[in-house]
Design a protein around this motif. Structure first.
Motif, mmCIF file in Angstrom:
data_model
loop_
_atom_site.group_PDB
_atom_site.id
_atom_site.type_symbol
_atom_site.label_atom_id
_atom_site.label_comp_id
_atom_site.label_asym_id
_atom_site.label_seq_id
_atom_site.Cartn_x
_atom_site.Cartn_y
_atom_site.Cartn_z
ATOM 1 N N VAL A 132 0.891 -1.173 0.000
ATOM 2 C CA VAL A 132 0.000 0.000 0.000
ATOM 3 C C VAL A 132 0.926 1.218 0.000
ATOM 4 N N VAL A 166 -8.878 -4.864 -2.365
ATOM 5 C CA VAL A 166 -8.415 -3.962 -1.317
ATOM 6 C C VAL A 166 -9.637 -3.341 -0.635
ATOM 7 N N GLN A 221 -8.010 3.084 7.380
ATOM 8 C CA GLN A 221 -7.339 1.776 7.367
ATOM 9 C C GLN A 221 -7.484 1.148 5.984
ATOM 10 N N VAL A 222 -6.334 0.718 5.412
ATOM 11 C CA VAL A 222 -6.317 0.102 4.085
ATOM 12 C C VAL A 222 -5.743 -1.311 4.223
ATOM 13 N N VAL A 223 -6.480 -2.289 3.715
ATOM 14 C CA VAL A 223 -6.037 -3.686 3.740
ATOM 15 C C VAL A 223 -6.144 -4.241 2.323
ATOM 16 N N GLN A 225 -5.390 -7.504 -0.215
ATOM 17 C CA GLN A 225 -5.205 -8.951 -0.180
ATOM 18 C C GLN A 225 -4.978 -9.470 -1.600
ATOM 19 N N GLN A 233 -0.639 -10.247 1.862
ATOM 20 C CA GLN A 233 -1.494 -9.177 2.394
ATOM 21 C C GLN A 233 -0.640 -7.969 2.763
ATOM 22 N N GLU A 235 -1.087 -4.123 4.668
ATOM 23 C CA GLU A 235 -1.987 -3.292 5.470
ATOM 24 C C GLU A 235 -1.267 -2.018 5.893
ATOM 25 N N ARG A 236 -2.035 -0.939 5.884
ATOM 26 C CA ARG A 236 -1.451 0.345 6.317
ATOM 27 C C ARG A 236 -2.555 1.254 6.841
ATOM 28 N N THR A 237 -2.241 2.005 7.903
ATOM 29 C CA THR A 237 -3.199 2.923 8.509
ATOM 30 C C THR A 237 -2.672 4.351 8.387
#
Length: 246
Positions: A132, A166, A221-223, A225, A233, A235-237
């Motif tokens: 991300v 995502v 929040q970004v996830v 996959q 995976q 992930e980043r906030t």
């Protein structure tokens, strides 16, 4: 004694000349008239000389006045030219400054793009695979609305495509309670909870989101996959204030 003798009385004889007084008066009158005429003629002569001098002085003054008018006109034109040149210089300077700012902005953008591609093509050992990369927010013309841009990247081996979904959630507070809202519920550009992606190098997810009344966002929040052989995976906030401080 005898009395003294008195002198004998004397008598003066005056010749009588008829018309003498009249002739003398006429001569005096003629002399007076001649003197007056002579003085008048002299006055006219002097007055004529003075008039000639005044006429000559007037011509000189008129010539000087013409010169002054010509010099004033020339100086006025020079002033107009200088003011016009100053305005042109100011406009050119303003345009040059604008161009410099645009070039500096363009250079910064190119440097950012160069860094972006370098990170994709030559990553470090700890940052390979699905990433991300960034999330940006910009105020929309509608109150309470924001234009968003999410960038996903595949770092390292870019020979094959990577695909997956995502999910983006906005976390905040409403009525003093924590609330999580999916991007689908905030944006008309997103239809599913998970936005599909498929790319080799990078992919952008863009649109506009609108916050509901009374909702105070705190973070995003970004996830992401990835599916298939490159299953992974990322992930980043992101802090909302950091995203909107500019």
């Amino acid at each position: 004694m005898s009395e003294p003798r008195k002198p004998a009385e004397e008598y003066v004889v005056i010749r009588h000349r008829p018309g003498y007084r009249i002739r003398r008066t006429a001569i005096l009158l003629a002399f007076t008239v001649v003197s007056a005429l002579t003085g008048y003629a002299a006055g006219l002569a002097q007055g004529g000389f003075r008039f000639s001098d005044v006429s000559a002085s007037n011509e000189v003054l008129e010539e000087e006045l013409d010169d002054l008018r010509s010099n004033y006109k020339e100086a006025r034109q020079q002033l107009v030219n200088l003011e016009r040149g100053k305005a042109i210089d100011a406009q050119a300077l303003k345009q040059a400054r604008t161009t410099i700012v645009e070039l500096e902005t363009r250079i910064a953008s190119l440097k950012s793009d160069l860094t972006f591609y370098k990170n994709i093509m030559a990553p470090s050992e700890t940052s390979k695979g699905l990433q991300v990369d960034s999330l940006t927010l910009a105020p929309d013309y509608q109150p309470g609305a924001w234009d968003f841009k999410l960038v996903l990247t595949q770092v390292g081996n870019n020979k094959n495509y990577i695909s997956g979904v995502v999910a983006v959630n906005v976390i905040g507070m409403r009525d003093e309670e924590k609330e999580v809202i999916a991007l689908r519920d905030l944006s008309q550009d997103i239809e599913d909870l998970g936005v599909k992606f498929r790319f080799r190098f990078f992919q952008n997810v863009e649109g506009t989101l609108a916050l509901p009344d009374g909702f105070e966002p705190v973070e995003v929040q970004v996830v992401a996959q990835a599916e298939g052989r490159k299953s992974s995976q990322a992930e980043r906030t992101f802090d909302w204030d950091d995203l909107t401080e500019n």
